[in-house]
Design an enzyme around this catalytic site. Structure first.
Site, PDB file in Angstrom:
ATOM      1  N   ASP A  48      82.195 -58.137 -67.925  1.00 17.17           N
ATOM      2  CA  ASP A  48      82.773 -57.804 -67.285  1.00 17.17           C
ATOM      3  C   ASP A  48      84.074 -59.102 -67.750  1.00 17.17           C
ATOM      4  OD1 ASP A  48      85.442 -58.026 -66.123  1.00 17.17           O
ATOM      5  OD2 ASP A  48      84.309 -56.242 -65.166  1.00 17.17           O
TER       6      ASP A  48
ATOM      7  N   LYS B 189      94.825 -58.642 -83.549  1.00 18.36           N
ATOM      8  CA  LYS B 189      96.588 -58.206 -83.321  1.00 18.36           C
ATOM      9  C   LYS B 189      95.924 -57.166 -81.759  1.00 18.36           C
ATOM     10  CE  LYS B 189      98.927 -55.427 -85.446  1.00 18.36           C
ATOM     11  NZ  LYS B 189      98.755 -54.258 -85.110  1.00 18.36           N
TER      12      LYS B 189
ATOM     13  N   ASP C 228      95.115 -60.796 -89.746  1.00 22.95           N
ATOM     14  CA  ASP C 228      96.217 -59.993 -89.746  1.00 22.95           C
ATOM     15  C   ASP C 228      95.535 -59.125 -91.030  1.00 22.95           C
ATOM     16  OD1 ASP C 228      98.125 -58.792 -92.091  1.00 22.95           O
ATOM     17  OD2 ASP C 228      99.498 -59.961 -90.409  1.00 22.95           O
ATOM     18  N   HIS C 229      94.873 -58.332 -90.820  1.00 21.79           N
ATOM     19  CA  HIS C 229      93.799 -57.690 -92.276  1.00 21.79           C
ATOM     20  C   HIS C 229      94.284 -57.502 -93.275  1.00 21.79           C
ATOM     21  CE1 HIS C 229      95.478 -53.404 -90.391  1.00 21.79           C
ATOM     22  NE2 HIS C 229      94.853 -53.436 -91.348  1.00 21.79           N
TER      23      HIS C 229
ATOM     24  N   HIS D  22     101.566 -56.863 -89.810  1.00 23.20           N
ATOM     25  CA  HIS D  22     101.429 -56.453 -91.426  1.00 23.20           C
ATOM     26  C   HIS D  22     102.702 -57.083 -92.596  1.00 23.20           C
ATOM     27  CE1 HIS D  22      97.885 -55.895 -89.607  1.00 23.20           C
ATOM     28  NE2 HIS D  22      98.152 -54.128 -88.905  1.00 23.20           N
TER      29      HIS D  22
END
Ligand code: BG6
Length: 500
Positions: free
Chosen positions: A103, A159, A188-189, A251
């Site tokens: 946790d 993100k 940032d893919h 993006h």
């Protein structure tokens, strides 16, 4: 794109023998881990790009053991990889996977993680934080307290990085107190997408476009990221976020940066990121007075996407009654530099649009004087279309003579289908980014000052929307957004690419 020189990168490794690593996935049972991260890691492993001395340690609150976790991961990989899944490869890959119940907010739970990690001095340690960002602080605090952040450990952050400049700064302070900036991999893919890197190749690997890539030659630019999907069970998160923060802040602005930046001196991470930062800092602010003219917000209502009937945004689970959250944004952006002064960049993104499509359209000026008759001769400018998804191609529209007696011109496309040309499998964005993080290449990750500059451009737009008190414009699902988005671009004499 060539790899960044390593010398400038802290604790980087050379590509060759893949390094041993311990990758700890916080949010290990979550949607991103199951849908993207584990399949990406499997594929890298199957391509022999991951060290067999690597370990992937899923971490989450669920009280499941390792074998249940591996079974869950296998089901996800089978589902998402389809024919690329191979049972034999999987059993070798599964040997790398472990699971620890933690946790994130309970200090005592980190002891179990520490003992699973043990002391493998040769293994690079990476912590991938794919949880709600409000847990980032607790995770960083407890990781540090548990003494498991090795001096060269890397932190990967998914993100959203905050919800405005102030909250992003808090997150960056917390993570920055634990490790140095060069150990932080902010994802940032979109930067991991093959075509985005191809945009770098197109711009800086060829001499052809550079002289044209400026005011004087470019009339305007459009960047569209359209989705047919709705909020997909994330109504609660999305309703607090909206399209501007979910898509534009990261993006679309990253695409804009790659498109508009000056040529970097080399492909080292900071050379590229310095140039992107200059674009973000040169974006003309959009405040209260300009927001009405330069931005459009929309929200979808029930409609037909393809042939499927879909509910309106307000009927999605998790969305608050009477929500004003935007599911669509169009913005006219301007970059105040010598290269781009006076060239409008129209950004557009939304959920439940007509098509699943991401593309960049660079329209050049019309010919100054046409010597040919016919409808296409004067008003059909050359146009470069860089399609990122669903397929990856680059087309250049030129005018050519149509066969026959008359001298009639028609537009034709010079088309480059990247899949066809290279006959090689493009890497998924997360395959690229996980590999780059393991190899210490920061080029495709956002630096702290970039995230900050992007928020500083976005925040006044949100403030202006809050101040004007109006509702988002509605649009039926399955269309290209509200009609006002067409008016936004039509005012300057242009039309969206899909509308022509
Ligand atoms: C994510 C957004 O960052 O990008 C999602 O949070 C969105 O809302 C997704 O659907 C789009 O990514 P892609 O790669 O499918 O275009």
């Amino acid at each position: 794109m060539s790899r960044a020189p390593r010398s400038s990168e802290a604790s980087s490794t050379t590509r060759g023998e893949p390094p041993a690593f311990d990758l700890v996935l916080f949010g290990g049972t979550g949607d991103l881990a199951m849908r993207k991260l584990l399949p990406a890691l499997y594929r890298r492993f199957a391509d022999q790009q991951l060290s067999p001395r690597g370990r992937i340690i899923g971490v989450a609150r669920s009280d499941i053991g390792r074998s249940t976790y591996v079974t869950k991961a296998e089901a996800a990989c089978r589902l998402h990889l389809g024919a690329a899944f191979d049972a034999k490869q999987w059993s070798a890959f599964a040997g790398l996977i472990d699971y620890v119940r933690v946790d994130a907010t309970i200090a005592a739970d980190y002891g179990a993680l520490a003992s699973t990690l043990g002391s493998r001095a040769e293994a690079l340690r990476l912590f991938f934080l794919s949880t709600a960002p409000d847990l980032f602080a607790a995770i960083c605090r407890e990781l540090a307290a548990a003494g498991i952040v090795t001096p060269d450990a890397r932190i990967m952050l998914e993100k959203p990085l905050g919800e405005d400049a102030a909250s992003a700064e808090r997150i960056n302070d917390i993570v920055g107190a634990m490790v140095g900036e060069r150990q932080i991999y902010r994802i940032d893919h979109y930067l991991g997408k093959e075509t985005v890197q191809n945009l770098l190749a197109l711009r800086f690997g060829n001499t052809l476009f550079e002289p044209l890539w400026r005011r004087g030659q470019v009339q305007h630019v459009q960047i569209t990221v359209g989705e047919q999907l709705g909020v997909e069970g994330r109504g609660d998160f999305y309703d607090r976020t909206g399209a501007l923060r979910d898509m534009v802040q990261n993006h679309l602005l990253q695409l804009l940066c790659i498109l508009a930046m000056e040529p970097p001196a080399n492909s080292a991470a900071d050379a590229v990121r310095d140039e992107k930062l200059k674009v973000l800092r040169a974006l003309r602010p959009i405040g209260d007075a300009e927001a009405l003219l330069k931005t459009v917000r929309g929200q979808y209502r029930a409609g037909l996407v393809g042939s499927a009937k879909v509910p309106g945004y307000l009927d999605e689970p998790g969305v608050s009654a009477g929500s004003r959250t935007e599911t669509f944004v169009a913005i006219k952006a301007e970059i105040d530099t010598w290269r781009w002064a006076g060239v409008p960049f129209y950004l557009r993104t939304g959920k439940r649009l007509q098509e699943h499509l991401a593309e960049i359209v660079v329209t050049f000026h019309e010919v100054p004087h046409s010597i040919f008759d016919g409808p296409f001769s004067a008003q059909t400018p050359n146009r470069l279309v860089i399609r990122l998804q669903p397929d990856e191609h680059i087309t250049l529209r030129i005018l050519a003579k149509s066969p026959g007696e008359a001298m009639r011109l028609r537009p034709v496309d010079l088309a480059l289908d990247l899949g066809e040309s290279f006959k090689a499998r493009p890497l998924d964005a997360y395959e690229r980014l996980l590999g780059d993080a393991i190899h210490g290449n920061l080029t495709l990750f956002m630096r702290r000052d970039e995230v900050d500059a992007a928020w500083r451009w976005i925040d006044p737009i949100r403030a202006a929307w809050a101040a004007d008190g109006t509702e988002p414009r509605v649009y039926p699902a399955g269309t290209w957004g509200p009609a006002t988005a067409n008016a936004l671009i039509a005012r300057d004499g242009f039309a969206w690419h899909d509308e022509e």
